[in-house]
Design a protein around this motif. Structure first.
Motif, short mmCIF file in Angstrom:
data_model
loop_
_atom_site.label_atom_id
_atom_site.label_comp_id
_atom_site.label_asym_id
_atom_site.label_seq_id
_atom_site.Cartn_x
_atom_site.Cartn_y
_atom_site.Cartn_z
N LYS A 101 63.53 5.94 72.37
CA LYS A 101 63.69 6.22 70.93
C LYS A 101 62.37 6.03 70.18
O LYS A 101 62.18 6.62 69.12
N ASN A 127 69.94 1.11 70.06
CA ASN A 127 68.55 1.34 70.46
C ASN A 127 67.71 2.03 69.39
O ASN A 127 66.57 1.62 69.13
N GLY A 228 73.74 11.84 74.26
CA GLY A 228 74.73 11.49 73.23
C GLY A 228 74.60 12.50 72.11
O GLY A 228 75.40 13.42 71.98
N ASN A 229 73.55 12.36 71.31
CA ASN A 229 73.24 13.35 70.28
C ASN A 229 72.26 14.40 70.77
O ASN A 229 72.14 15.46 70.20
N GLY A 230 71.50 14.05 71.79
CA GLY A 230 70.59 15.02 72.38
C GLY A 230 69.17 14.97 71.86
O GLY A 230 68.42 15.93 71.99
N SER A 231 68.73 13.82 71.28
CA SER A 231 67.39 13.83 70.70
C SER A 231 66.30 14.00 71.75
O SER A 231 65.33 14.73 71.54
N GLY A 287 75.09 4.07 74.65
CA GLY A 287 74.07 4.93 74.05
C GLY A 287 74.49 6.38 73.96
O GLY A 287 73.97 7.14 73.14
N THR A 364 66.15 5.78 80.43
CA THR A 364 65.98 5.78 78.98
C THR A 364 65.95 4.42 78.30
O THR A 364 65.36 4.27 77.24
C1 LIG Z 1 69.49 4.09 76.56
C2 LIG Z 1 69.88 5.40 75.93
N1 LIG Z 1 69.88 6.50 76.69
C3 LIG Z 1 70.23 7.71 76.18
C4 LIG Z 1 70.62 7.84 74.87
C5 LIG Z 1 71.02 9.18 74.36
O1 LIG Z 1 70.15 9.69 73.39
P1 LIG Z 1 70.60 10.84 72.44
O2 LIG Z 1 71.76 10.32 71.61
O3 LIG Z 1 69.44 11.15 71.60
O4 LIG Z 1 71.04 11.98 73.31
C6 LIG Z 1 70.63 6.72 74.04
C7 LIG Z 1 71.01 6.83 72.61
O5 LIG Z 1 71.29 5.86 71.94
C8 LIG Z 1 70.26 5.46 74.58
O6 LIG Z 1 70.26 4.35 73.83
#
Ligand SMILES: Cc1ncc(COP(=O)(O)O)c(C=O)c1O
Ligand SMILES: [Zn+2]
Length: 374
Positions: A101, A127, A228-231, A287, A364
């Motif tokens: 992040k 996170n 999750g959101n795909g950032s 996450g 991640t």
């Molecule tokens: C450890 C971890 N991996 C993956 C993700 C997924 O990220 P995103 O929601 O941007 O797709 C998160 C989001 O909080 C996370 O904390």
């Protein structure tokens, strides 16, 4: 005049760049940064090093904690267990606050500093909140972070230790979003949602530029991510698109999106099944526990455009690969991150990834952030 505008990801309507506009007036879809003047001459040919276009203006102060440039390591033992001869992990948990992040926060908070923002509101499973808390501390910006009361206590402690105000909200992840929205409206503050803000995704593009450098002899055929959101997913795609447009790469790795069976809106949309946010169940992968991701259509479109898959994995598989990653490779990741390995397992079994295909997984988040006994 700014070198950027904001463009609706759905109807392509264009808006002047600012930080308070998060949705399209016309269709309520999220927005992306659009570069009116991309990035100078070095992007025009394939010879010189690529220069990543950024939403901040030339000469402005960047809020950085040394994020990015994370190492890539080969995962021979886990690879063998999965049936992959060429499996690599990019250690995103080595970012300053322990998750990828920080890539997004660095850019988002740099834009906020440039625009003179003094106080922001954000909501997060933990996170992103911890990351935004660190970067706002560094920038001298006050942050209100809304998080589920059930978020891992280490993440909440991390948010507080950076000096941000943690607002804990009972209920599912979505309840924290709702409370954040009510709070920013009532107090007339800036809502710097990392899920909606186009600037956060601009920061995660650096992932693709690093992969380009680290795999100079040939890009991975597949990149498998927990979403999750795909950032990170969207940012990686944008980065690779820019590299391709600049003539630096010929093709883009196939991007696969992994979710938990307990919360799988993107997977269901991709597979043509009905999903309702009320179907969400508790998951060890906090996450990616996002029941109603605002950028869902964007992620599905990217999965399709890259020729990838979106699939869901079980709680037991996530925990199994979480344990194996630690015990076999010495990599202590968050359970959320391990979902991607359960995903690689399924993708290999289903024939979408071949045993000799170069495959990369961003790891991640750091294990010590979520020490819940499952
Ligand atoms: C450890 C971890 N991996 C993956 C993700 C997924 O990220 P995103 O929601 O941007 O797709 C998160 C989001 O909080 C996370 O904390
Ligand atoms: Zn629109």
């Amino acid at each position: 005049m700014s070198h950027i505008s904001l463009q609706c990801v759905n109807c392509r309507a264009s808006f002047p760049a600012n930080m308070s506009r998060l949705l399209c007036d016309k269709c309520q879809a999220p927005l992306d940064v659009f570069y009116e003047s991309p990035g100078g001459k070095s992007d025009a040919g394939g010879e010189s090093a690529p220069r990543m276009p950024k939403p901040t203006h030339e000469g402005s102060v960047m809020v950085t904690l040394g994020e990015g440039d994370t190492p890539v390591v080969e995962l021979t033992k886990v690879g063998k267990l999965l049936g992959s001869e060429r499996l690599y992990g990019k250690l995103e948990f080595l970012n300053p606050t322990g998750s990828f992040k920080d890539r997004g926060s660095a850019t988002l908070i740099s834009v906020a500093l440039e625009l003179g923002v003094a106080e922001i509101v954000e909501d997060s499973s933990g996170n992103a909140g911890a990351s935004i808390a660190a970067y706002t501390a560094r920038a001298g910006i006050k942050a209100h972070i809304f998080a589920p009361a059930g978020a891992p206590s280490n993440k909440i402690r991390q948010i507080r230790v950076y000096g941000a105000e943690a607002h804990l909200v009972e209920g599912l992840r979505e309840a924290a979003t709702q409370a954040a929205v009510e709070f920013y409206r009532k107090n007339d503050l800036l809502y710097a949602s990392h899920n909606l803000s186009p600037y956060f995704v601009e920061g995660t593009k650096t992932f693709a530029y690093e992969v380009f450098e680290q795999f100079a002899d040939g890009l991975p055929a597949h990149i498998v991510m927990p979403v999750g959101n795909g950032s990170l997913f969207i940012g990686a795609w944008k980065g690779f698109q820019e590299l391709k447009a600049g003539g630096h790469i010929g093709g883009i790795p196939t991007l696969h999106c992994i979710q938990a069976q307990a919360v799988r809106p993107i997977v269901d949309a991709f597979q043509g099944r009905q999903w309702s946010a009320e179907d969400a169940q508790p998951t060890v992968a906090g996450g990616i526990s996002v029941a109603n991701p605002p950028r869902l259509s964007q992620v599905v479109a990217i999965v399709r455009a890259s020729g990838g898959q979106a699939l869901a994995v079980s709680e037991s598989e996530i925990l199994r690969w979480h344990g194996l990653l630690s015990a076999q490779e010495g990599i202590y990741a968050e359970p959320t991150s391990a979902a991607a390995f359960a995903g690689v397992d399924a993708l290999i079994r289903q024939g979408h990834i071949g045993s000799g295909d170069l495959t990369l997984v961003p790891i991640t988040g750091f294990g010590l952030k979520d020490t819940t006994e499952y």
